[in-house]
Design a protein around this motif. Sequence first.
Motif, PDB file in Angstrom:
ATOM      1  N   VAL A  37       0.881  -1.128   0.022  1.00 18.00           N
ATOM      2  CA  VAL A  37       0.010  -0.045   0.140  1.00 18.00           C
ATOM      3  C   VAL A  37       0.865   1.244   0.001  1.00 18.00           C
ATOM      4  O   VAL A  37       0.661   2.215  -0.452  1.00 18.00           O
ATOM      5  CB  VAL A  37      -1.059   0.023   1.197  1.00 18.00           C
ATOM      6  CG1 VAL A  37      -1.708   1.341   1.430  1.00 18.00           C
ATOM      7  CG2 VAL A  37      -1.876  -1.093   0.975  1.00 18.00           C
ATOM      8  N   TRP A  41       1.007   4.132  -2.783  1.00 18.97           N
ATOM      9  CA  TRP A  41       0.861   5.668  -2.261  1.00 18.97           C
ATOM     10  C   TRP A  41       1.983   6.453  -2.901  1.00 18.97           C
ATOM     11  O   TRP A  41       1.847   7.658  -3.452  1.00 18.97           O
ATOM     12  CB  TRP A  41       0.647   5.827  -0.797  1.00 18.97           C
ATOM     13  CG  TRP A  41       0.724   7.132  -0.322  1.00 18.97           C
ATOM     14  CD1 TRP A  41      -0.722   7.915  -0.375  1.00 18.97           C
ATOM     15  CD2 TRP A  41       1.710   7.956  -0.115  1.00 18.97           C
ATOM     16  NE1 TRP A  41      -0.057   9.306  -0.034  1.00 18.97           N
ATOM     17  CE2 TRP A  41       1.098   9.300   0.390  1.00 18.97           C
ATOM     18  CE3 TRP A  41       2.953   7.810  -0.032  1.00 18.97           C
ATOM     19  CZ2 TRP A  41       2.090  10.280   0.833  1.00 18.97           C
ATOM     20  CZ3 TRP A  41       4.172   8.576   0.528  1.00 18.97           C
ATOM     21  CH2 TRP A  41       3.507  10.118   0.608  1.00 18.97           C
ATOM     22  N   SER A  68      -3.596  11.851   2.680  1.00 13.90           N
ATOM     23  CA  SER A  68      -3.681  10.907   1.802  1.00 13.90           C
ATOM     24  C   SER A  68      -2.830   9.587   2.353  1.00 13.90           C
ATOM     25  O   SER A  68      -3.156   8.412   2.209  1.00 13.90           O
ATOM     26  CB  SER A  68      -2.981  11.245   0.322  1.00 13.90           C
ATOM     27  OG  SER A  68      -1.687  11.397   0.307  1.00 13.90           O
ATOM     28  N   SER A  72      -4.570   6.238   3.202  1.00 16.87           N
ATOM     29  CA  SER A  72      -4.168   4.876   2.501  1.00 16.87           C
ATOM     30  C   SER A  72      -3.606   3.609   3.382  1.00 16.87           C
ATOM     31  O   SER A  72      -3.982   2.713   3.280  1.00 16.87           O
ATOM     32  CB  SER A  72      -3.032   5.403   1.440  1.00 16.87           C
ATOM     33  OG  SER A  72      -3.423   6.189   0.437  1.00 16.87           O
TER      34      SER A  72
END
Length: 90
Positions: A37, A41, A68, A72
């Motif tokens: 992840v 990102w 963000s 995320s």
Amino acid sequence: MTDYLDFISTITERSQIKSFIESDAGVQQQEGKLYSVFAAWWQIHSTSLGDLPKTKKVMELRAEFFSSFVDSLQPVGLLDRFKVAGVVAS
């Protein structure tokens, strides 16, 4: 009442606990998901960092990275919202 303190018989020393946890398949899977992840990102947001000398929007970029990044990585569940936010803050 003290049953919760019992460890499996293969752990005889306190120093073995860390390696036992780190070698657990579930822990490794979650850690792998976190790295995955994060990589996704970073792929999306790294260009904004490279553009910073041109845009000079430091505070806007910081706010975008902060929100963000937390949005995320927090759902992975390995770190809570505050610890994920701490990564950005530091």
